[in-house]
Design an enzyme around this catalytic site. Structure first.
Site, mmCIF file in Angstrom:
data_model
loop_
_atom_site.group_PDB
_atom_site.id
_atom_site.type_symbol
_atom_site.label_atom_id
_atom_site.label_comp_id
_atom_site.label_asym_id
_atom_site.label_seq_id
_atom_site.Cartn_x
_atom_site.Cartn_y
_atom_site.Cartn_z
ATOM 1 N N HIS A 154 -8.739 -2.384 -13.917
ATOM 2 C CA HIS A 154 -9.881 -1.535 -14.286
ATOM 3 C C HIS A 154 -11.204 -2.234 -13.973
ATOM 4 C CE1 HIS A 154 -7.759 1.893 -16.057
ATOM 5 N NE2 HIS A 154 -6.866 1.018 -16.466
ATOM 6 N N THR A 155 -11.177 -3.095 -12.999
ATOM 7 C CA THR A 155 -12.415 -3.748 -12.555
ATOM 8 C C THR A 155 -12.954 -3.096 -11.287
ATOM 9 O OG1 THR A 155 -11.029 -5.340 -11.398
ATOM 10 C CG2 THR A 155 -11.913 -6.036 -13.514
ATOM 11 N N ASP A 156 -12.096 -2.362 -10.555
ATOM 12 C CA ASP A 156 -12.518 -1.911 -9.214
ATOM 13 C C ASP A 156 -13.673 -0.910 -9.265
ATOM 14 O OD1 ASP A 156 -10.831 0.052 -10.252
ATOM 15 O OD2 ASP A 156 -9.907 0.522 -8.320
ATOM 16 N N SER B 292 10.339 12.868 5.850
ATOM 17 C CA SER B 292 10.597 11.711 4.999
ATOM 18 C C SER B 292 12.015 11.774 4.454
ATOM 19 C CB SER B 292 9.622 11.665 3.826
ATOM 20 O OG SER B 292 10.056 10.673 2.911
ATOM 21 N N ALA C 142 5.456 4.540 -9.638
ATOM 22 C CA ALA C 142 5.731 3.421 -10.552
ATOM 23 C C ALA C 142 4.533 2.482 -10.644
ATOM 24 C CB ALA C 142 6.961 2.648 -10.076
ATOM 25 N N SER D 152 2.114 1.609 -5.763
ATOM 26 C CA SER D 152 1.361 2.107 -4.619
ATOM 27 C C SER D 152 2.216 2.492 -3.413
ATOM 28 C CB SER D 152 0.279 1.101 -4.214
ATOM 29 O OG SER D 152 -0.847 1.829 -3.833
ATOM 30 N N GLU E 98 -6.644 9.275 1.252
ATOM 31 C CA GLU E 98 -6.231 9.521 -0.144
ATOM 32 C C GLU E 98 -7.373 10.149 -0.945
ATOM 33 O OE1 GLU E 98 -3.418 6.979 -1.755
ATOM 34 O OE2 GLU E 98 -3.673 7.687 -3.807
ATOM 35 N N ASP F 165 -5.585 -0.770 -3.188
ATOM 36 C CA ASP F 165 -4.205 -0.506 -2.781
ATOM 37 C C ASP F 165 -4.036 -0.597 -1.270
ATOM 38 O OD1 ASP F 165 -4.076 0.004 -5.433
ATOM 39 O OD2 ASP F 165 -3.554 2.127 -5.263
HETATM 40 P P1 ADP Z 1 2.189 5.408 -6.437
HETATM 41 O O1 ADP Z 1 1.248 5.230 -5.293
HETATM 42 O O2 ADP Z 1 1.830 4.562 -7.613
HETATM 43 O O3 ADP Z 1 3.624 5.258 -6.067
HETATM 44 P P2 ADP Z 1 1.122 8.047 -6.297
HETATM 45 O O4 ADP Z 1 1.195 9.221 -7.196
HETATM 46 O O5 ADP Z 1 -0.209 7.538 -5.898
HETATM 47 O O6 ADP Z 1 2.017 6.913 -6.950
HETATM 48 O O7 ADP Z 1 1.883 8.394 -4.940
HETATM 49 C C1 ADP Z 1 3.187 8.912 -4.970
HETATM 50 C C2 ADP Z 1 3.293 10.091 -4.030
HETATM 51 O O8 ADP Z 1 3.163 9.631 -2.658
HETATM 52 C C3 ADP Z 1 4.646 10.763 -4.064
HETATM 53 O O9 ADP Z 1 4.681 11.733 -5.078
HETATM 54 C C4 ADP Z 1 4.732 11.398 -2.688
HETATM 55 O O10 ADP Z 1 3.983 12.588 -2.630
HETATM 56 C C5 ADP Z 1 4.019 10.368 -1.826
HETATM 57 N N1 ADP Z 1 4.981 9.435 -1.223
HETATM 58 C C6 ADP Z 1 5.029 8.103 -1.396
HETATM 59 N N2 ADP Z 1 6.039 7.549 -0.696
HETATM 60 C C7 ADP Z 1 6.657 8.569 -0.052
HETATM 61 C C8 ADP Z 1 7.782 8.668 0.838
HETATM 62 N N3 ADP Z 1 8.478 7.590 1.175
HETATM 63 N N4 ADP Z 1 8.107 9.901 1.290
HETATM 64 C C9 ADP Z 1 7.406 10.984 0.933
HETATM 65 N N5 ADP Z 1 6.348 10.946 0.114
HETATM 66 C C10 ADP Z 1 5.975 9.773 -0.389
HETATM 67 MG MG MG Z 2 -0.839 5.647 -5.338
#
Ligand code: ADP
Ligand code: MG
Length: 386
Positions: free
Chosen positions: A32-34, A65, A126, A129, A163, A175
């Site tokens: 929470h610094t960014d 995917s 999780a 990123s 993003e 990230d």
């Molecule tokens: P985090 O970046 O912490 O994992 P986010 O909510 O920012 O969580 O991003 C997750 C989302 O990114 C997923 O719900 C999906 O839409 C997309 N995503 C990430 N990796 C994949 C992948 N390998 N295939 C398809 N979509 C992906």
């Molecule tokens: Mg993310």
């Protein structure tokens, strides 16, 4: 041939021109610094997202995917528009499509399109990123395919643009920078104001250490609103204190600054941000001195600050941190935005099974779903694989 290349060929009927990969990341410290123009210290995970890709010439972008159920998503490159992104089962395609859109917006010649297949080891949602891993791997693939001379920080900035503007998530710079720029055995010190970066030696493997990543697999619903309120509260406090951002408050002047704030909640938020920036600086010093184990207490202090002053932890994260500590971790803290996601624990390499078991058992006893626990050491940033 790699699995990604083989699946690409099965899907599209021709071989990919290459395979690229970009890692997920964990933030060692600096939470929470960014959005306060402060400092962060992430490192890249060994888990990566692979992108197999080949150019097209007809202006079509085909995306697939292995981790999504939508099948191939086919888009017209010239019609990519943040106001009309892929939706429903295809909404995941916003991330790679957003990268193509960001490259075009920057005037880069990727209009021919591409065939893309994605497979990932980074768990989604999780706090590790997976989104940046996907964006950065896609950006690197397109840059190589189209012969674009982009630096790693430039690639990271385009991935972040995708993003922020196309997917619509107001994330900071960390990230994508970590995924694009990190190097093996190092953490990446990033000044989120200047985007200046330093590679800090953090060779856990050589020191007989590991970082346990404990994914609590919970995401509490209050996260988004709470994030926006913390952000606003920090910006108000900076304005009240007459500084551009909380990053400009020196640690030495903290008590003085706090005395000027009437609102007790604002005081707690400011105290977290200022002490957290100081912890990043102290962690960097210890790492540079090769005193890796001694960073542990800073991690644990950081957790207490996030829990008590910033109020973004949750019972599952607190339990993971307390249990890892009691089971012999040098230090432990939540990592990422909070209210769920993952915790991090610095442990001896040979304590992995024992600490993991203790955390799993504590979750069971507390009536929580089993956490997903993996051990990691700082790995390298994005690269071409084939
Ligand atoms: P985090 O970046 O912490 O994992 P986010 O909510 O920012 O969580 O991003 C997750 C989302 O990114 C997923 O719900 C999906 O839409 C997309 N995503 C990430 N990796 C994949 C992948 N390998 N295939 C398809 N979509 C992906
Ligand atoms: Mg993310």
């Amino acid at each position: 041939m790699s699995t990604a290349a083989r699946t690409f060929r099965e899907l599209y009927g021709h071989a990919p021109e290459g395979v690229w990969a970009a890692p997920g990341r964990v933030n060692l410290i600096g939470e929470h610094t960014d959005y306060n123009d402060g400092f962060v210290l992430p490192f890249a995970l060994p888990q990566r997202t692979e992108v197999a890709a080949a150019r097209r010439t007809d202006g079509t972008l085909r995306l697939h995917s292995a981790d999504a159920s939508s099948g191939v998503v086919s888009l017209d490159v010239a019609a990519l528009d943040p106001a009309d992104p892929p939706r429903g089962a295809a909404s995941w395609a916003c991330y790679p499509a957003g990268v193509v859109w960001a490259l075009l917006e920057a005037g880069l010649p990727v209009g021919g399109g591409a065939d893309v297949h994605i497979r990932s080891e980074v768990p989604t949602g999780a706090g590790l990123s997976s989104s940046a891993a996907l964006e950065v791997a896609t950006a690197l693939a397109l840059a190589d395919l189209y012969g674009l001379a982009l630096t790693r920080p430039e690639l990271a900035a385009l991935a972040r643009r995708a993003e922020n503007a196309y997917v619509g998530v107001p994330c900071g710079a960390m990230d994508q920078m970590a995924s694009a720029c990190a190097s093996d055995g190092h953490a990446l010190h990033l000044d989120t104001r200047s985007l200046e970066q330093r590679h800090i030696p953090f060779d856990c493997a050589a020191a007989g250490l590991r970082l346990l990543v404990i994914d609590t697999r919970v995401k509490h619903a209050l996260a988004d609103g709470a994030y926006a309120r913390r952000r606003a509260s920090c910006h108000r406090a900076a304005a009240a204190l007459g500084v551009p951002a909380l990053r400009d408050l020196p640690y030495e002047g903290l008590e003085e600054a706090l005395a000027l704030l009437a609102d007790p909640e604002a005081r707690k938020r400011v105290r977290h941000v200022v002490t957290e920036n100081e912890r990043v600086a102290r962690t960097e010093e210890l790492l540079r001195a090769g005193r890796l184990r001694e960073t542990g207490p800073l991690l644990t202090e950081g957790h207490a600050s996030l829990r008590d002053d910033y109020e973004v932890s949750c019972p599952e994260l607190d339990l993971a941190v307390a249990t890892a500590g009691a089971a012999g971790a040098y230090g432990s803290r939540m990592t990422g935005g909070g209210f769920g996601g993952s915790a991090l624990a610095l442990i001896d390499a040979d304590a992995e099974a024992e600490v993991g078991r203790a955390v799993a058992e504590a979750f069971r006893a507390g009536g929580h779903a089993p956490p997903r626990i993996t051990a990691a050491a700082p790995a390298s940033g994005a690269a071409r694989l084939l």
